[in-house]
Write a protein that holds these residues in place. Structure first.
Motif, short mmCIF file in Angstrom:
data_model
loop_
_atom_site.label_atom_id
_atom_site.label_comp_id
_atom_site.label_asym_id
_atom_site.label_seq_id
_atom_site.Cartn_x
_atom_site.Cartn_y
_atom_site.Cartn_z
N GLU A 99 -4.36 -19.51 65.12
CA GLU A 99 -4.15 -18.06 64.98
C GLU A 99 -3.15 -17.73 63.88
N CYS A 222 -10.22 -19.82 70.39
CA CYS A 222 -10.98 -19.90 69.14
C CYS A 222 -11.42 -21.34 68.87
N HIS A 237 -8.60 -14.46 65.78
CA HIS A 237 -7.84 -13.27 66.15
C HIS A 237 -7.23 -13.42 67.53
N LYS A 238 -6.19 -12.67 67.76
CA LYS A 238 -5.48 -12.72 69.05
C LYS A 238 -6.40 -12.45 70.22
N ASP A 239 -7.27 -11.47 70.09
CA ASP A 239 -8.14 -11.06 71.21
C ASP A 239 -9.06 -12.18 71.67
#
Length: 530
Positions: A99, A222, A237-239
């Motif tokens: 990330e 991820c 991405h963080k989500d």
């Protein structure tokens, strides 16, 4: 499993009382005046020797109680948190790195060891200056807060800072947990201190199970966004990468629950041997009699007996927050040649194990790959399952060590010798593995054997340190270990990891650990911690 030493204690009673009251002409050596009694006797403070002896008598008179069971569990929480904190950074580093794309991938390792280094020194020295109770009640709370905050880190630098701060909060646990526990233990149960290290393995296992739960599902993690050349081919991405954050949130919540238990399940009073050094004899006697009344045990210690021993002159300076106070605590660790030798060898042992264990694993994967080991395509699920299994294997090691060190022929010293040498054998054998099954099997064996040595060293260190300076000496020992953790991270960054030389260096370090254990001047078996 425990060894009763009451006849020896009774036979030494008169000898100790005589040495304490006979005046300045009495000369004591490093060892206690009679076989089977207190481990240390300081020649410059006969009053302290005599009072320690009376306090040990009172602890033995009351014996093991439910209070000690509570201390075993609540101090064990500190061990579990220390191991949990050390593993968290390595568990989350890969996914957090996807990330944040860090410029220095080992920053979290360095950060946690730096935090634990300063934590060991701060909580250790403060434990001798302002007392054990403060660190016991606050260190886990600080660790839990920074663990939760680290889960919300917006970038790699912030994450490293919070990892260092959680390490600072948890870095004193190995010092204060053993110090508090040993200062309440009756002499025939001092071997239980070794069992505390089983909580270390439990903390590692908990970390493994948390990682298994949150880092295995693809929905929270991820995939690797880098190709084989290290070029980013996609974004993380963080989500879509909340797994490592959930690990931190869950771990922080667990540590917070432990910190609450420490102040609700038990209302820890200051340890009797710290109160002794502070000159608070009345509070010490009152606490002993309250405990004896609660558990219906005898207790014959009185203010008059303590007053008759004289005034302690070596535990503290006039001003607690001064250079003189620090000087007293460090000087007390070298009060005699034998005590000084013991202190140096303890610090050396913590330094050696702090270098040997992480250094071996820094080089291991590249070394095995260069020699044809093939672990196949191990799934994420299997990786974290195996991780949990290896860490569970570390739990029984200290339990076996507790049994071994309570044999006269082995004691603490030769239990450490056996643990170090068997671990060295498995380390050498590990270099011959060629598949994943062998990898898991040997990893489990090493976790078990290493904790025989580690668990005994954890217990031995506070047992043979002078009570007034115990937390300081213990803190420096653990700090030596943390420094070597930093060194191993730096070596991993710049050294050639495919050479076989470091493997043999690590083996030599384990032989050195065994030799140092033989050279220890004190054997706590059959004696009482001072």
């Amino acid at each position: 499993m425990s060894a009763e030493h009451s006849p020896a204690l009774a036979s030494s009673e008169k000898g100790h009382e005589k040495s304490a009251t006979a005046g300045p002409d009495v000369i004591l050596d490093d060892y206690s005046a009679a076989e089977g009694s207190d481990i240390l006797a300081l020649p410059n403070d006969l009053a302290l020797n005599a009072k320690i002896h009376l306090v040990n008598n009172a602890i033995d008179e009351i014996g093991w109680t439910n209070y000690h069971w509570k201390l075993f569990v609540l101090n064990g929480f500190g061990y579990a948190v220390d191991s949990l904190c050390l593993l968290l950074q390595s568990i989350i580093a890969t996914q957090a790195g996807y990330e944040f794309t860090p410029s220095y991938s080992r920053a979290l390792t360095v950060a946690v060891y730096v935090g634990m280094l300063f934590g060991a020194l701060f909580w250790g020295i403060s434990g001798d200056i302002i007392g054990r109770r403060f660190a016991f009640n606050t260190s886990l709370f600080l660790c839990s807060m920074f663990t939760i905050i680290a889960g919300a880190a917006p970038n790699w630098v912030a994450l490293a800072v919070f990892i260092a701060l959680l390490g600072f909060g948890g870095g004193g646990n190995l010092i204060m947990d053993t110090t508090v526990f040993i200062e309440y233990l009756p002499s025939n149960k001092q071997w239980v201190l070794t069992w505390l290290a089983a909580w270390w393995g439990l903390g590692q296992a908990i970390a493994g199970f948390i990682a298994w739960g949150f880092l295995s599902p693809l929905k929270w993690n991820c995939p690797d966004p880098f190709d084989k050349a290290g070029v980013r081919t996609s974004f993380c991405h963080k989500d879509s990468n909340m797994g490592w954050r959930y690990v931190m949130y869950t771990s922080g919540a667990l540590v917070f629950a432990m910190s609450i238990a420490r102040i609700t399940v038990i209302r820890l009073k200051e340890t009797p041997k710290y109160l002794l050094g502070e000159g608070k004899d009345q509070q010490l006697v009152a606490d002993f009699h309250a405990m004896a009344a609660k558990y219906n045990r005898p207790c014959s210690i009185t203010i008059e007996k303590l007053d008759a021993c004289g005034v302690i002159n070596s535990a503290h300076a006039k001003n607690a927050f001064s250079i003189g106070e620090l000087t007293i605590h460090f000087r007390g660790l070298f009060a005699t040649k034998t005590i000084g030798l013991s202190t140096v060898l303890i610090w050396l042992s913590w330094t050696l194990i702090g270098l040997a264990y992480p250094l071996f694993y820094v080089f291991l994967s590249s070394y095995l790959s260069s020699r044809g080991a093939d672990f196949g395509n191990v799934s994420t699920y299997d990786t974290w399952r195996n991780y949990a299994l290896v860490n569970i294997s570390g739990i029984p090691g200290p339990m076996l060590a507790g049994y071994m060190c309570n044999f006269r022929l082995l004691g603490r010293k030769y239990t450490m010798v056996i643990g170090a040498l068997i671990t060295m054998v498995f380390f050498f054998a590990y270099t011959a593995i060629r598949n994943e099954s062998e990898n898991v099997g040997f990893s489990c064996a090493i976790a078990f054997c290493l904790n025989i040595y580690y668990g005994t060293l954890y217990a031995y260190t506070p047992e043979v340190l002078p009570s007034a300076h115990r937390a300081t000496g213990n803190g420096v020992a653990v700090a030596c270990n943390r420094i070597m953790g930093i060194v191993s991270a730096i070596v991993a960054t710049y050294a050639n990891t495919e050479t076989s030389v470091p493997i043999y260096v690590c083996a030599a370090l384990y032989i050195a650990m065994a030799a140092v254990a033989v050279a220890f001047p004190f054997e706590p078996y059959g004696k009482r911690s001072s």
